[in-house]
Design an enzyme around this catalytic site. Structure first.
Site, mmCIF file in Angstrom:
data_model
loop_
_atom_site.group_PDB
_atom_site.id
_atom_site.type_symbol
_atom_site.label_atom_id
_atom_site.label_comp_id
_atom_site.label_asym_id
_atom_site.label_seq_id
_atom_site.Cartn_x
_atom_site.Cartn_y
_atom_site.Cartn_z
ATOM 1 C CE LYS A 44 -2.419 1.651 3.605
ATOM 2 N NZ LYS A 44 -2.220 3.128 3.592
ATOM 3 C CG ASP A 71 -4.817 4.554 1.771
ATOM 4 O OD1 ASP A 71 -5.955 4.977 1.484
ATOM 5 O OD2 ASP A 71 -4.435 4.357 2.941
ATOM 6 C CE LYS A 73 -7.167 6.787 4.521
ATOM 7 N NZ LYS A 73 -5.767 6.314 4.370
ATOM 8 C CG ASP A 76 -11.066 18.583 -4.375
ATOM 9 O OD1 ASP A 76 -11.962 19.433 -4.569
ATOM 10 O OD2 ASP A 76 -9.870 18.877 -4.273
ATOM 11 C CB THR A 129 -9.019 2.164 11.736
ATOM 12 O OG1 THR A 129 -7.860 2.560 10.992
ATOM 13 C CG2 THR A 129 -9.836 1.197 10.921
ATOM 14 N NE ARG A 220 1.742 2.990 12.698
ATOM 15 C CZ ARG A 220 0.904 3.853 13.253
ATOM 16 N NH1 ARG A 220 1.385 4.870 13.958
ATOM 17 N NH2 ARG A 220 -0.391 3.717 13.099
HETATM 18 O O1 C5P Z 1 0.792 1.303 10.791
HETATM 19 P P1 C5P Z 1 -0.658 0.914 10.710
HETATM 20 O O2 C5P Z 1 -0.867 -0.591 10.631
HETATM 21 O O3 C5P Z 1 -1.515 1.572 11.744
HETATM 22 O O4 C5P Z 1 -1.091 1.491 9.290
HETATM 23 C C1 C5P Z 1 -2.422 1.464 8.819
HETATM 24 C C2 C5P Z 1 -2.454 2.013 7.427
HETATM 25 O O5 C5P Z 1 -3.798 1.978 6.949
HETATM 26 C C3 C5P Z 1 -1.985 3.444 7.293
HETATM 27 O O6 C5P Z 1 -1.258 3.529 6.071
HETATM 28 C C4 C5P Z 1 -3.253 4.266 7.198
HETATM 29 O O7 C5P Z 1 -3.094 5.400 6.377
HETATM 30 C C5 C5P Z 1 -4.218 3.284 6.556
HETATM 31 N N1 C5P Z 1 -5.629 3.453 6.881
HETATM 32 C C6 C5P Z 1 -6.112 3.429 8.178
HETATM 33 N N2 C5P Z 1 -7.437 3.617 8.422
HETATM 34 C C7 C5P Z 1 -8.297 3.796 7.401
HETATM 35 C C8 C5P Z 1 -7.846 3.790 6.103
HETATM 36 C C9 C5P Z 1 -6.476 3.609 5.867
HETATM 37 O O8 C5P Z 1 -5.341 3.230 9.108
HETATM 38 N N3 C5P Z 1 -9.604 3.888 7.634
#
Ligand code: C5P
Length: 247
Positions: A44, A71, A73, A76, A129, A220
């Site tokens: 991603k 991603d 998002k 606009d 999230t 992460r």
């Molecule tokens: O590091 P972590 O596992 O928290 O990363 C989650 C990834 O998912 C990030 O790149 C974040 O931008 C993306 N994301 C998210 N929640 C959403 C949509 C995308 O955490 N609703």
């Protein structure tokens, strides 16, 4: 689903895990990809990396045989989002996110723009999230995250969007309420005992899959692991062992 959009397979654990390359440049992103040693199939590319590296990183990942989930998002006015979808299509990503909060006209324009051959499949982001009820209230939304996610997911579906991003807390409801082929993509994934960091609506890989996730997004817990490939393999094993779902 539009036949021109890239079809997404979710049969194997490798097809169901996307690693979030939230890194500041292409060099660090590709170094991480190398450390993963072909454990994962999907990467991603979010705002941090895309704004630094552009479509080139998408091409570089695709040239190495990986699938790319862009991603961005998008959020606009309809005309601008439709143009962005057309521009991004040239990069060759398989998935692209838009924000459902952009509303019906924006999502319809995006869906229309994504009917060109080679278009990515669109995913509508419902409620981040990282947000809980308190944060929703702070922006004037007085419903629960669960109700807001369902509302936005149904709206997205009515606009021709066939994939949604939500948390594991809502995925079971969406799996029951939406068309069975809907692609449900779940971030906020944390293996048991892992730090939740800025995420609020989290679940383990097994919980998300058992509740009906099509794909998981993990950043992460893999990218900051001492051994990223081992962390990814452990998550793939958890996906393999969780009860199977469709779509
Ligand atoms: O590091 P972590 O596992 O928290 O990363 C989650 C990834 O998912 C990030 O790149 C974040 O931008 C993306 N994301 C998210 N929640 C959403 C949509 C995308 O955490 N609703």
């Amino acid at each position: 689903m539009d036949p021109n959009q890239t079809s997404i397979q979710t049969d194997t654990p490798r097809q169901r895990l996307a690693v979030a390359l939230d890194l500041p440049d292409a060099e660090q992103a590709l170094a991480l990809v190398d450390r993963l040693d072909n454990t994962c199939q999907w990467f991603k590319v979010g705002m941090e990396l895309y704004y630094a590296a552009g479509n080139r990183i998408v091409h570089q990942l695709r040239d190495r045989g990986f699938n790319v989930f862009l991603d961005l998002k998008l959020h606009d006015i309809p005309n601008t989002v439709a143009g962005a979808v057309r521009s991004v299509t040239q990069a060759g990503a398989s998935l692209l996110t838009i924000h459902a909060l952009g509303g019906a006209a924006m999502m319809q324009a995006a869906a229309e723009a994504a009917t060109r051959p080679g278009s990515p499949r669109l995913l509508a982001v419902t409620v981040l999230t990282s947000m809980d009820s308190t944060q929703l209230t702070g922006i004037g939304i007085s419903t629960t995250p669960a109700d807001q996610v369902l509302r936005l997911a149904k709206l997205s579906q009515s606009c021709g969007i066939t994939g949604m991003v939500c948390s594991a807390e809502e995925v079971g409801t969406l799996r029951a309420e939406l068309h069975p082929s809907t692609l449900l993509v779940i971030p906020g994934i944390r293996p048991t005992g892992a730090d939740t960091q800025d995420q609020k609506r989290t679940a383990t890989p097994a919980q998300a899959i058992a509740h009906g996730a099509s794909m998981l997004v993990v950043g992460r817990p893999i990218t900051q692991a001492h051994d990223p490939a081992a962390a990814a393999r452990a998550i793939l094993t958890e996906i393999e062992q969780a009860p199977k779902t469709t779509a």
